[in-house]
Design an enzyme around this catalytic site. Sequence first.
Site, mmCIF file in Angstrom:
data_model
loop_
_atom_site.group_PDB
_atom_site.id
_atom_site.type_symbol
_atom_site.label_atom_id
_atom_site.label_comp_id
_atom_site.label_asym_id
_atom_site.label_seq_id
_atom_site.Cartn_x
_atom_site.Cartn_y
_atom_site.Cartn_z
ATOM 1 N N LYS A 133 5.839 -6.794 1.587
ATOM 2 C CA LYS A 133 4.766 -6.908 2.579
ATOM 3 C C LYS A 133 5.321 -6.791 3.992
ATOM 4 C CE LYS A 133 3.177 -10.355 4.630
ATOM 5 N NZ LYS A 133 2.739 -11.672 5.083
ATOM 6 N N ASP B 19 -1.142 -8.462 1.567
ATOM 7 C CA ASP B 19 -1.042 -9.911 1.717
ATOM 8 C C ASP B 19 -2.199 -10.544 0.956
ATOM 9 O OD1 ASP B 19 -3.302 -9.485 3.209
ATOM 10 O OD2 ASP B 19 -2.559 -10.463 5.023
#
Length: 209
Positions: free
Chosen positions: A122, A140
């Site tokens: 991420k 996320d």
Amino acid sequence: MPARQRRAAQVLAELAHLYPDAATELNHQSPFELLIATILSAQATDISVNAATPALFARYPDAAALAQAVPEEVVSYIQRIGLYRGKAKNIVAAAQQLVAQHGGQVPDDFAALLALPGVGRKTANVVLANAFNRPAIAVDTHVGRLARRLGFSQHHHPDKVELELEALFPRERWIFLHHALILHGRRVCLARNPNCTDCALAPLCPSRV
Ligand code: SF4
């Protein structure tokens, strides 16, 4: 065009209408600041990170400066951010690795970013997209939840969600999609109480209630 892809295009168009200026809400002036802010933002709010980073970056303006710090000293700047002790160690270690392996610069390379302490897929994708304008979808908690509720993925593992979204949406819109889904997740499609009544995506959403 298959129905799922047509619906994805319609969702993208609606998101573009809702959030034409969608962008990261983490304040930063350089790839280094974005990298550090993104590491700090794991399981913490952007607001708490933005409150801490001006003083942090004034004291440690680049990787060379942060690499010289001891984590205990860094803690005093970030102690209002969740998991701050581990993050202090990680950002100092990441800065040391930037100095040792990349001339103090943030690399424009997914594998090199991923090798930095405190950096997962991420964070690497956020940095590539926002610092280097490289197409990427960082998954996320908001992006994952929205992808599932909108029927674009059934997976809970972020890597699988990322692959499915990348297959469904045009590459040149990946960065926008990431930001727009986060904004919609924060403002409307909340984790516990999605506001379907006021959601512009409701006609396109299989999870509307
Ligand atoms: S209709 Fe409801 S579940 Fe679907 S995106 Fe909107 S708020 Fe989320």
